[in-house]
Design an enzyme around this catalytic site. Structure first.
Site, PDB file in Angstrom:
ATOM      1  N   GLY A 277      -8.888  -7.461  -1.744  1.00 52.13           N
ATOM      2  CA  GLY A 277      -9.132  -8.442  -0.682  1.00 52.13           C
ATOM      3  C   GLY A 277      -8.180  -9.617  -0.722  1.00 52.13           C
ATOM      4  O   GLY A 277      -6.998  -9.490  -1.055  1.00 52.13           O
TER       5      GLY A 277
ATOM      6  N   GLY B 176     -13.275  -3.796  -0.287  1.00 50.08           N
ATOM      7  CA  GLY B 176     -14.649  -3.289  -0.153  1.00 50.08           C
ATOM      8  C   GLY B 176     -14.944  -2.215  -1.185  1.00 50.08           C
ATOM      9  O   GLY B 176     -16.005  -2.209  -1.817  1.00 50.08           O
TER      10      GLY B 176
ATOM     11  N   LYS C 234     -18.458 -15.545   1.852  1.00 54.02           N
ATOM     12  CA  LYS C 234     -19.847 -15.126   2.097  1.00 54.02           C
ATOM     13  C   LYS C 234     -20.610 -14.724   0.845  1.00 54.02           C
ATOM     14  O   LYS C 234     -20.223 -13.808   0.138  1.00 54.02           O
ATOM     15  CB  LYS C 234     -19.856 -13.967   3.095  1.00 54.02           C
ATOM     16  CG  LYS C 234     -19.529 -14.428   4.505  1.00 54.02           C
ATOM     17  CD  LYS C 234     -19.376 -13.247   5.444  1.00 54.02           C
ATOM     18  CE  LYS C 234     -18.055 -13.238   6.148  1.00 54.02           C
ATOM     19  NZ  LYS C 234     -17.063 -12.309   5.630  1.00 54.02           N
TER      20      LYS C 234
ATOM     21  N   ARG D 270       0.830  -1.222   0.000  1.00 54.59           N
ATOM     22  CA  ARG D 270       0.000   0.000   0.000  1.00 54.59           C
ATOM     23  C   ARG D 270       0.858   1.264   0.000  1.00 54.59           C
ATOM     24  O   ARG D 270       0.453   2.278  -0.575  1.00 54.59           O
ATOM     25  CB  ARG D 270      -0.940  -0.008   1.198  1.00 54.59           C
ATOM     26  CG  ARG D 270      -2.057  -1.004   0.980  1.00 54.59           C
ATOM     27  CD  ARG D 270      -3.122  -0.873   2.027  1.00 54.59           C
ATOM     28  NE  ARG D 270      -4.339  -1.505   1.573  1.00 54.59           N
ATOM     29  CZ  ARG D 270      -5.147  -2.212   2.340  1.00 54.59           C
ATOM     30  NH1 ARG D 270      -4.886  -2.384   3.608  1.00 54.59           N
ATOM     31  NH2 ARG D 270      -6.237  -2.740   1.843  1.00 54.59           N
TER      32      ARG D 270
HETATM   33  P1  AMP Z   1     -14.121 -13.229   1.378  1.00 51.19           P
HETATM   34  O1  AMP Z   1     -13.711 -12.239   2.437  1.00 51.19           O
HETATM   35  O2  AMP Z   1     -15.593 -13.384   1.262  1.00 51.19           O
HETATM   36  O3  AMP Z   1     -13.429 -12.997   0.068  1.00 51.19           O
HETATM   37  O4  AMP Z   1     -13.644 -14.652   1.900  1.00 51.19           O
HETATM   38  C1  AMP Z   1     -12.304 -15.000   2.014  1.00 51.19           C
HETATM   39  C2  AMP Z   1     -12.220 -16.202   2.905  1.00 51.19           C
HETATM   40  O5  AMP Z   1     -12.976 -17.239   2.346  1.00 51.19           O
HETATM   41  C3  AMP Z   1     -10.822 -16.745   3.082  1.00 51.19           C
HETATM   42  O6  AMP Z   1     -10.421 -16.520   4.397  1.00 51.19           O
HETATM   43  C4  AMP Z   1     -10.964 -18.207   2.762  1.00 51.19           C
HETATM   44  O7  AMP Z   1     -10.308 -19.045   3.675  1.00 51.19           O
HETATM   45  C5  AMP Z   1     -12.456 -18.433   2.864  1.00 51.19           C
HETATM   46  N1  AMP Z   1     -12.879 -19.607   2.103  1.00 51.19           N
HETATM   47  C6  AMP Z   1     -12.596 -19.891   0.828  1.00 51.19           C
HETATM   48  N2  AMP Z   1     -13.077 -21.094   0.489  1.00 51.19           N
HETATM   49  C7  AMP Z   1     -13.689 -21.598   1.571  1.00 51.19           C
HETATM   50  C8  AMP Z   1     -14.358 -22.815   1.856  1.00 51.19           C
HETATM   51  N3  AMP Z   1     -14.483 -23.757   0.930  1.00 51.19           N
HETATM   52  N4  AMP Z   1     -14.864 -22.982   3.093  1.00 51.19           N
HETATM   53  C9  AMP Z   1     -14.710 -22.032   4.029  1.00 51.19           C
HETATM   54  N5  AMP Z   1     -14.080 -20.865   3.842  1.00 51.19           N
HETATM   55  C10 AMP Z   1     -13.575 -20.646   2.616  1.00 51.19           C
END
Ligand code: AMP
Length: 394
Positions: A351, A374, A199, A37
């Site tokens: 992210g 974000g 999510k 950054r």
């Molecule tokens: P996000 O902030 O929504 O981009 O989510 C990122 C997170 O999703 C990371 O910390 C990953 O470890 C988690 N993630 C990715 N694949 C999976 C999975 N199959 N089950 C649980 N968590 C996951």
């Protein structure tokens, strides 16, 4: 670009308040562990100093909850910045008191001072107008280059802007808007958007919006299991967002209406527990009871890579699996590799996917790696980013 940029304003001998995003990770000895950054802010900092500005750098770091704390001090950034600029950088442990003011008054053209973490003041996140006015009184010109916080209406990103005749964006924001704007408005086809992460709730709007523009949407990571559940597959103990099943159904309907494709994994690496040493196996599309999907499997990787390969534009946000654990990072790293091998427009949308491309040393092969998780999602959703909206028009 409708907003004024730093090339549109005269900064010579002027005090310039530059909002940067120095929200860098620190280790337990307060050392900066990743200076991405800081490095991304250098073109704007160097340009303003070369133009003879007296530069006042403002940033946040972490979430200090409106009070001073050594853990979230920006002081460790000074050393890294000095090394990168090959110049001295002054530091003020306060932001608005007479000590800070007199340090700012001592600045000569081409010099710079970094102020302490602006989130040590609760008024920052409250976007308090009096606080913003006082902050603005430190300078003659305002420049925002903190794309990572452009989606937040805080005093140092939005509130200050209206007290300046000249409020412009820096080179980083300009570049982010150029690449992300091209994705949102006028992508070259075929356009494939890869969306992963945990999510569904956080990304459903962006998927819906991307469906309007993209030809293929590839869904991986934890959110894929909600999609597979909607399609009637067994997902074992995989992460499931059962509050958003209806929204996923609507996305499938939207895709069918628009003649678009949503691609989900056809096989998985599964584990009996959420840890790297769990019992692991490779399974086809249905996941047996007692197991959870942790990464996309080899056939899914092959499918995804063949789509990435033929695309003229590729956008990626969110890992394909639990890439923080070594046994489940293959899918994520293979996607990074596939994008790196594609000579066309490849954009990583912030992210965790940024962490993954950095870890797999593929960042330099991408057309653009966004600094805002974000902020880039909200921009792609079509939301107005208050930190950019507040800047002066051309
Ligand atoms: P996000 O902030 O929504 O981009 O989510 C990122 C997170 O999703 C990371 O910390 C990953 O470890 C988690 N993630 C990715 N694949 C999976 C999975 N199959 N089950 C649980 N968590 C996951």
């Amino acid at each position: 670009m409708k907003k004024r940029t730093i090339e549109d304003i005269d900064v010579k001998d002027k005090k310039v308040l530059l909002r940067v995003d120095f929200n860098v990770p620190l280790d337990d000895k307060q050392k900066v562990t990743d200076d991405t950054r800081i490095v991304k802010a250098l073109p704007t900092i160097n340009y303003l100093m070369d133009q003879g500005a007296k530069l006042i750098l403002v940033s946040h770091l972490g979430r200090p909850k409106g009070e001073p704390s050594d853990q979230f001090s920006l002081r460790p950034v000074v050393e890294v910045l000095e090394k990168n600029l090959d110049k001295n950088v002054a530091f003020s442990p306060t932001v608005l008191d007479p000590v800070a003011q007199s340090a700012i008054e001592c600045l000569k053209a081409g010099e710079c001072i970094l102020l302490e973490n602006i989130r040590f003041y609760p008024e920052e996140e409250q976007n308090d107008p009096q606080f913003a006015k006082k902050l603005a009184s430190l300078a003659d010109v305002f420049v925002n280059d903190a794309f990572g916080t452009a989606h937040r209406a805080h005093a140092s990103t939005t509130g200050v802007a209206k007290y300046f005749n000249d409020a412009a964006c820096g080179f980083l924001i300009q570049k982010e808007l150029e690449f992300l704007g091209a994705m949102a408005e006028n992508p070259e086809h075929p356009f494939c958007a890869i969306v992963g992460g945990a999510k569904v709730k956080d990304k459903i709007k962006v998927i819906s919006r991307l469906l309007d523009k993209a030809d293929d949407i590839l869904i991986g990571g934890g959110m894929a299991y909600t999609f597979l559940k909607v399609k009637g597959h067994q997902i074992g103990n995989s992460i499931l967002d059962d509050e958003h099943l209806d929204l996923v159904k609507e996305l499938y309907q939207q895709a069918a209406d628009q003649n678009k494709n949503i691609h989900t994994p056809v096989d998985h690496i599964v584990a009996n527990e959420f840890n790297n040493d769990a019992k692991i196996k490779s399974v086809d599309i249905d996941i047996p009871d007692g197991f959870m999907g942790m990464d996309i499997g080899p056939k899914s990787i092959e499918n995804f890579l063949s789509i990435i390969e033929k695309s003229k534009t590729v956008l990626w946000n969110g890992p394909m699996g639990v890439f923080e654990m070594s046994n489940f990072q293959n899918g994520t790293f293979k996607v990074a590799e596939g994008m790196a091998n594609n000579p066309n427009t490849t954009v990583v949308g912030g992210g965790d996917s940024v962490a993954a491309v950095n870890q797999s040393q593929k960042a330099s092969k991408m057309s653009h790696v966004s600094t805002g998780g974000g902020a880039s999602l909200e921009f792609l959703e079509g939301k107005i980013l208050p930190g950019i909206d507040a800047l002066s028009e051309k």
